[in-house]
Design a protein around this motif. Sequence first.
Motif, mmCIF file in Angstrom:
data_model
loop_
_atom_site.group_PDB
_atom_site.id
_atom_site.type_symbol
_atom_site.label_atom_id
_atom_site.label_comp_id
_atom_site.label_asym_id
_atom_site.label_seq_id
_atom_site.Cartn_x
_atom_site.Cartn_y
_atom_site.Cartn_z
ATOM 1 N N LEU A 175 45.140 43.149 26.631
ATOM 2 C CA LEU A 175 44.591 42.078 27.179
ATOM 3 C C LEU A 175 42.975 42.083 27.458
ATOM 4 C CD1 LEU A 175 44.675 38.867 28.170
ATOM 5 C CD2 LEU A 175 45.494 39.953 30.520
ATOM 6 N N VAL A 176 42.177 41.459 26.683
ATOM 7 C CA VAL A 176 40.877 41.335 27.079
ATOM 8 C C VAL A 176 40.214 40.053 27.657
ATOM 9 C CG1 VAL A 176 38.743 41.815 25.476
ATOM 10 C CG2 VAL A 176 40.713 42.901 24.943
ATOM 11 N N GLY A 177 39.258 40.206 28.506
ATOM 12 C CA GLY A 177 38.964 39.167 28.937
ATOM 13 C C GLY A 177 37.820 38.188 28.075
ATOM 14 N N PRO A 178 37.341 36.909 28.512
ATOM 15 C CA PRO A 178 36.436 36.427 27.461
ATOM 16 C C PRO A 178 35.023 37.030 28.001
ATOM 17 C CG PRO A 178 36.998 35.144 29.738
ATOM 18 C CD PRO A 178 37.832 36.390 29.690
ATOM 19 N N GLU A 179 33.760 36.462 27.464
ATOM 20 C CA GLU A 179 32.255 36.631 28.029
ATOM 21 C C GLU A 179 32.518 36.433 29.424
ATOM 22 O OE1 GLU A 179 30.231 38.055 25.776
ATOM 23 O OE2 GLU A 179 32.115 38.126 24.525
ATOM 24 N N GLY A 180 32.076 37.148 30.104
ATOM 25 C CA GLY A 180 31.922 37.018 31.758
ATOM 26 C C GLY A 180 33.096 37.235 32.380
ATOM 27 N N GLY A 181 34.123 37.806 31.660
ATOM 28 C CA GLY A 181 35.343 38.577 32.304
ATOM 29 C C GLY A 181 36.297 37.642 32.775
ATOM 30 N N PHE A 182 37.221 38.036 33.275
ATOM 31 C CA PHE A 182 38.611 37.495 34.006
ATOM 32 C C PHE A 182 37.832 37.212 35.527
ATOM 33 C CE2 PHE A 182 41.345 39.541 31.108
ATOM 34 C CZ PHE A 182 41.713 38.309 30.558
ATOM 35 N N SER A 183 38.281 36.067 36.075
ATOM 36 C CA SER A 183 37.664 36.143 37.764
ATOM 37 C C SER A 183 38.455 36.750 38.413
ATOM 38 C CB SER A 183 37.963 34.475 38.095
ATOM 39 O OG SER A 183 39.530 34.343 38.293
ATOM 40 N N GLU A 184 38.446 37.110 39.804
ATOM 41 C CA GLU A 184 38.856 37.827 40.591
ATOM 42 C C GLU A 184 40.427 37.745 40.741
ATOM 43 O OE1 GLU A 184 38.980 41.178 42.849
ATOM 44 O OE2 GLU A 184 37.095 40.276 42.091
ATOM 45 N N GLU A 185 40.626 36.184 41.154
ATOM 46 C CA GLU A 185 41.858 35.748 41.001
ATOM 47 C C GLU A 185 42.778 36.218 39.794
ATOM 48 O OE1 GLU A 185 41.454 31.610 41.501
ATOM 49 O OE2 GLU A 185 43.554 31.057 40.972
ATOM 50 N N GLU A 186 42.114 35.870 38.532
ATOM 51 C CA GLU A 186 42.762 36.025 37.440
ATOM 52 C C GLU A 186 43.286 37.265 37.257
ATOM 53 O OE1 GLU A 186 41.210 32.235 34.535
ATOM 54 O OE2 GLU A 186 39.838 34.341 34.552
ATOM 55 N N THR A 187 42.359 38.421 37.617
ATOM 56 C CA THR A 187 42.670 39.752 37.391
ATOM 57 C C THR A 187 43.965 40.048 38.420
ATOM 58 O OG1 THR A 187 40.154 40.155 36.983
ATOM 59 C CG2 THR A 187 41.500 42.059 37.804
ATOM 60 N N GLN A 188 43.546 39.384 39.550
ATOM 61 C CA GLN A 188 44.984 39.594 40.261
ATOM 62 C C GLN A 188 46.069 39.487 40.092
ATOM 63 O OE1 GLN A 188 44.310 38.285 44.348
ATOM 64 N NE2 GLN A 188 42.224 39.474 44.591
ATOM 65 N N SER A 189 46.245 38.192 39.095
ATOM 66 C CA SER A 189 47.596 37.584 38.643
ATOM 67 C C SER A 189 47.996 38.519 37.520
ATOM 68 C CB SER A 189 47.502 36.240 38.324
ATOM 69 O OG SER A 189 46.743 36.106 36.932
ATOM 70 N N VAL A 190 47.100 38.913 36.835
ATOM 71 C CA VAL A 190 47.329 39.854 35.674
ATOM 72 C C VAL A 190 47.949 41.082 36.129
ATOM 73 C CG1 VAL A 190 46.182 41.253 33.690
ATOM 74 C CG2 VAL A 190 45.560 38.784 33.935
ATOM 75 N N VAL A 191 47.175 41.754 36.849
ATOM 76 C CA VAL A 191 47.759 42.999 37.388
ATOM 77 C C VAL A 191 48.954 42.853 38.291
ATOM 78 C CG1 VAL A 191 47.265 44.870 39.277
ATOM 79 C CG2 VAL A 191 45.782 44.095 37.969
ATOM 80 N N GLY A 192 49.158 41.582 38.983
ATOM 81 C CA GLY A 192 50.647 41.102 39.599
ATOM 82 C C GLY A 192 51.803 41.220 38.162
ATOM 83 N N ALA A 193 51.277 40.717 37.046
ATOM 84 C CA ALA A 193 52.290 40.715 35.906
ATOM 85 C C ALA A 193 52.519 42.095 35.492
ATOM 86 C CB ALA A 193 51.850 39.572 34.908
ATOM 87 N N GLY A 194 51.959 43.162 35.797
ATOM 88 C CA GLY A 194 52.165 44.196 35.431
ATOM 89 C C GLY A 194 51.112 45.230 34.398
ATOM 90 N N PHE A 195 50.040 44.402 34.221
ATOM 91 C CA PHE A 195 49.154 44.892 33.383
ATOM 92 C C PHE A 195 48.584 46.142 34.123
ATOM 93 C CE2 PHE A 195 49.831 41.034 30.968
ATOM 94 C CZ PHE A 195 49.388 41.651 29.621
ATOM 95 N N ILE A 196 48.360 47.179 33.581
ATOM 96 C CA ILE A 196 47.468 48.296 33.981
ATOM 97 C C ILE A 196 46.101 48.306 33.686
ATOM 98 C CG2 ILE A 196 47.484 50.867 34.251
ATOM 99 C CD1 ILE A 196 50.264 50.877 32.799
ATOM 100 N N PRO A 197 45.006 48.299 34.568
ATOM 101 C CA PRO A 197 43.662 48.168 34.047
ATOM 102 C C PRO A 197 43.117 49.556 33.552
ATOM 103 C CG PRO A 197 44.181 47.400 36.610
ATOM 104 C CD PRO A 197 45.274 48.235 35.852
ATOM 105 N N VAL A 198 42.864 49.436 32.299
ATOM 106 C CA VAL A 198 42.413 50.587 31.752
ATOM 107 C C VAL A 198 40.732 50.521 31.264
ATOM 108 C CG1 VAL A 198 44.492 51.557 30.899
ATOM 109 C CG2 VAL A 198 43.325 49.944 29.484
ATOM 110 N N ARG A 199 40.122 51.618 31.472
ATOM 111 C CA ARG A 199 38.746 51.604 31.123
ATOM 112 C C ARG A 199 38.541 51.993 29.799
ATOM 113 N NH1 ARG A 199 37.251 55.267 34.406
ATOM 114 N NH2 ARG A 199 36.840 56.966 33.170
ATOM 115 N N LEU A 200 38.257 51.147 28.669
ATOM 116 C CA LEU A 200 38.131 51.710 27.447
ATOM 117 C C LEU A 200 36.956 52.276 27.104
ATOM 118 C CD1 LEU A 200 38.981 48.114 25.517
ATOM 119 C CD2 LEU A 200 40.388 50.351 25.707
ATOM 120 N N HIS A 201 35.974 52.125 28.091
ATOM 121 C CA HIS A 201 34.446 52.519 27.961
ATOM 122 C C HIS A 201 33.657 52.518 29.413
ATOM 123 C CE1 HIS A 201 31.057 53.910 25.545
ATOM 124 N NE2 HIS A 201 31.539 53.957 24.797
ATOM 125 N N THR A 202 32.490 53.130 29.496
ATOM 126 C CA THR A 202 31.793 53.114 30.536
ATOM 127 C C THR A 202 30.850 52.112 30.262
ATOM 128 O OG1 THR A 202 30.583 54.976 29.465
ATOM 129 C CG2 THR A 202 32.001 55.574 31.382
#
Lengths: 237, 237
Positions: free
Chosen positions: A189-216
């Motif tokens: 899952l990849v965010g749009p330009e500007g990224g996911f909102s704080e609230e969206e990120t929470q719901s995505v993580v709540g749905a079991g997504f693991i935040p991974v750093r593809l790059h610095t």
Amino acid sequence: MHQYFFFVSPDRIKDNLAELTDDDFRHCVQVLRKREGDEIALLDGIGHSYLAVIQSIGNKSCVCRIITRQQREKSLSAGISLGFGLVKNRALESIIRDAAALGVTAINPLNTQHSVKQAINSDRLKKIAVESIKQSGNFHLPEIGHVRSLPEWLAELPPKALRLLADIDGMQRIGDIFTKEPNSPVIVLVGPEGGFSEEETQSVVGAGFIPVRLHTHRLRTELAAVAGIAAVCALSS
Amino acid sequence: MHQYFFFVSPDRIKDNLAELTDDDFRHCVQVLRKREGDEIALLDGIGHSYLAVIQSIGNKSCVCRIITRQQREKSLSAGISLGFGLVKNRALESIIRDAAALGVTAINPLNTQHSVKQAINSDRLKKIAVESIKQSGNFHLPEIGHVRSLPEWLAELPPKALRLLADIDGMQRIGDIFTKEPNSPVIVLVGPEGGFSEEETQSVVGAGFIPVRLHTHRLRTELAAVAGIAAVCALSS
């Protein structure tokens, strides 16, 4: 130099006959000037390629007789699907082209708080995907989802897949995860330009997504999509 | 939302003064209408960012007083360099943009038997790279080589780097190699559309390049470049 494939929709294949229509018909007959009796190669987007002979040419289609059929195993990227916040057309088309060449199973554009609001032209996107699989020798056409909201998409995900969120603030690298869970289906899952909102990120993580750093670095949506898929391909066996 | 950076060439920085020129000057003063006394963020492409205050605005440049300087460590992709058979402009620009965002050290377009023969506009490519590092938060501007022949480039390569050739017929996967040799500099080499000739592939392998299969599909040059760099990033620690 590689073989040129014409795309035939699976519903145009019956017994040993395949009917070439639309762009592929025109390209075959009008551009390449193929004639009755000529041999051509076909692919159906669901894993088969065919060697066929043109049997009859009409005004809008031609009928080909299938001589041999080959089944191709799903590629190493089979089982990867992609969700992404909807971006402008040029970036959207680039995502479709690249994800199709990389062989993902499904491509899902999503409405999110920061995504571009626009209608998408499904026919055009499918054409881009078809061209890309023909060009890359991928025998599997990805399913391109209609635009859904992020919550709607999250609710419909298959339960067993490994869920990865591309997130520059993620604490884990993609390699950390793959040493543990090598061979399950993967959703990137990849965010749009500007990224996911704080609230969206929470719901995505709540749905079991693991935040991974593809790059610095901050990667544009279309680059993050390709980098994520390529990293999963490189790490899966 | 992230910070906007203006690019200042390192030779325009003396003591605590930095001079903004050309596009960055125009963008700062004419588009964003920054005025004397305003704070802006700068980056110099060799690893530093600066917080600065605009001190005086001229017709063609403005002088900024540097308040703080930050040094950024090289990113995880530092030490990766890219060579590729020269492709048409649109694909070329896409390679420059993506490789710069992914933080490679050097980008080298090469004349090969199947590559497009064309002059490249170095100024335009540098601008694309600068825009891309600003946008991605990469503090290191990659060096963009002039167009060389493949043999010329091979002769000038640093001796110690791990050399990887993107090759659909390669027997090894990129992950096979990285478990053994994790942290040396890496050179990724990608063929032009149509690939390297048999003879070229032999000379490349003779120069110590390991043919690695990035994917089971044929990837376009620009996609192979990104997929190769992303895979190396994912696998290096």
